[in-house]
Scaffold this motif. Sequence first.
Motif, PDB file in Angstrom:
ATOM      1  N   VAL A 127       0.863  -1.163  -0.055  1.00 13.67           N
ATOM      2  CA  VAL A 127       0.083   0.068  -0.062  1.00 13.67           C
ATOM      3  C   VAL A 127       0.683   1.199  -0.159  1.00 13.67           C
ATOM      4  O   VAL A 127       0.679   2.428  -0.619  1.00 13.67           O
ATOM      5  CB  VAL A 127      -0.818  -0.012   1.135  1.00 13.67           C
ATOM      6  N   ASP A 128       1.907   1.013   0.530  1.00  8.41           N
ATOM      7  CA  ASP A 128       2.953   2.334   0.610  1.00  8.41           C
ATOM      8  C   ASP A 128       3.576   2.765  -0.664  1.00  8.41           C
ATOM      9  O   ASP A 128       3.922   3.909  -0.741  1.00  8.41           O
ATOM     10  CB  ASP A 128       4.024   2.116   1.673  1.00  8.41           C
ATOM     11  N   ALA A 129       3.369   1.722  -1.699  1.00 11.91           N
ATOM     12  CA  ALA A 129       3.741   2.223  -3.104  1.00 11.91           C
ATOM     13  C   ALA A 129       2.353   2.489  -3.821  1.00 11.91           C
ATOM     14  O   ALA A 129       2.305   3.492  -4.579  1.00 11.91           O
ATOM     15  CB  ALA A 129       4.675   1.138  -3.874  1.00 11.91           C
ATOM     16  N   ALA A 159       7.758   4.365  -6.761  1.00 10.77           N
ATOM     17  CA  ALA A 159       9.343   4.086  -6.521  1.00 10.77           C
ATOM     18  C   ALA A 159       9.642   4.608  -5.309  1.00 10.77           C
ATOM     19  O   ALA A 159      10.285   4.320  -4.132  1.00 10.77           O
ATOM     20  CB  ALA A 159      10.022   4.489  -7.502  1.00 10.77           C
ATOM     21  N   ASP A 160       9.210   5.899  -4.951  1.00 10.18           N
ATOM     22  CA  ASP A 160       9.355   6.985  -3.802  1.00 10.18           C
ATOM     23  C   ASP A 160       8.906   6.191  -2.601  1.00 10.18           C
ATOM     24  O   ASP A 160       9.369   6.318  -1.701  1.00 10.18           O
ATOM     25  CB  ASP A 160       8.973   8.225  -3.920  1.00 10.18           C
ATOM     26  N   GLY A 161       7.420   5.787  -2.697  1.00 11.93           N
ATOM     27  CA  GLY A 161       6.838   5.349  -1.560  1.00 11.93           C
ATOM     28  C   GLY A 161       7.524   3.863  -1.197  1.00 11.93           C
ATOM     29  O   GLY A 161       7.545   3.546   0.097  1.00 11.93           O
ATOM     30  N   ALA A 162       7.841   3.152  -2.103  1.00  8.57           N
ATOM     31  CA  ALA A 162       8.799   1.897  -1.864  1.00  8.57           C
ATOM     32  C   ALA A 162      10.093   2.040  -0.988  1.00  8.57           C
ATOM     33  O   ALA A 162      10.166   1.646  -0.035  1.00  8.57           O
ATOM     34  CB  ALA A 162       9.154   1.212  -3.065  1.00  8.57           C
ATOM     35  N   LYS A 163      10.811   3.193  -1.409  1.00 11.43           N
ATOM     36  CA  LYS A 163      12.080   3.547  -0.744  1.00 11.43           C
ATOM     37  C   LYS A 163      11.636   3.771   0.591  1.00 11.43           C
ATOM     38  O   LYS A 163      12.257   3.949   1.623  1.00 11.43           O
ATOM     39  CB  LYS A 163      12.650   4.593  -1.545  1.00 11.43           C
ATOM     40  N   GLY A 189       6.739  -6.256  -0.818  1.00 12.55           N
ATOM     41  CA  GLY A 189       5.507  -5.841  -1.639  1.00 12.55           C
ATOM     42  C   GLY A 189       5.592  -4.373  -2.150  1.00 12.55           C
ATOM     43  O   GLY A 189       4.996  -4.405  -3.308  1.00 12.55           O
ATOM     44  N   ALA A 190       5.969  -3.308  -1.386  1.00 11.46           N
ATOM     45  CA  ALA A 190       5.859  -2.085  -2.020  1.00 11.46           C
ATOM     46  C   ALA A 190       7.153  -2.147  -3.287  1.00 11.46           C
ATOM     47  O   ALA A 190       6.768  -1.336  -4.164  1.00 11.46           O
ATOM     48  CB  ALA A 190       6.333  -1.132  -0.955  1.00 11.46           C
ATOM     49  N   ALA A 191       8.044  -2.801  -2.932  1.00  7.18           N
ATOM     50  CA  ALA A 191       9.048  -2.956  -4.285  1.00  7.18           C
ATOM     51  C   ALA A 191       8.588  -3.599  -5.309  1.00  7.18           C
ATOM     52  O   ALA A 191       8.582  -2.971  -6.764  1.00  7.18           O
ATOM     53  CB  ALA A 191      10.479  -3.666  -3.601  1.00  7.18           C
TER      54      ALA A 191
END
Length: 205
Positions: A127-129, A159-163, A189-191
């Motif tokens: 969800v963060d991505a 991509a920013d959210g995953a990082k 999962g974000a990646a």
Amino acid sequence: MDTGVLVAWFEEAARLMHQDRERLTDLDAAIGDADHGTNLDRGFNEVAKALAATPPETPAQVLATAGATLIRRVGGASGPLYGSVFRQMGKSLTSPVTLAGFAAAFEEGVVAAERLGKAALGDKTMVDALAPASRALALAVRDGVGVREAFEQAARAAADGAKATIPLQARKGRASYLGERSVGHEDPGAASAALLMAALAAVVT
């Protein structure tokens, strides 16, 4: 955005999941079951095969096939979660597919994943991505941005959210069992969600 574009999205997603399989697995090995890359590589390959075996006639059928295939073929939580995104999108999408229509359907798909996983932004999950990507699409629609730029913005947001999950402590999933030890690792999962949005931007551009 016609049926062919959405088929190409899943074909490119399958390619990227295969290409980054080891990285996703390594990320998952740090805070999970060490199977995320393997599962998604297999799952998106099965999606590509299913779409080739029975070519869909509409964008909604592409999404329905992808969702059903991932739910059936991918183990762990990622299959049902990604499957719920695409199945809900398929139910919500209308033809012809406009950027606004796609953005609205994608938002509903993300909400379906949030509901199923009981996850919110900041919980260190896909969800963060996905949520930042959805917001980027909504803002692009509001601002009258072109389709190509809109999906590039969504991919960057994902991509920013995953990082941004790296410094977070996991609050959902197996990683949450590690407590503070989950800090310092990118959520797999974000990646993979960031890869999914990168695939979409690639085929649209």
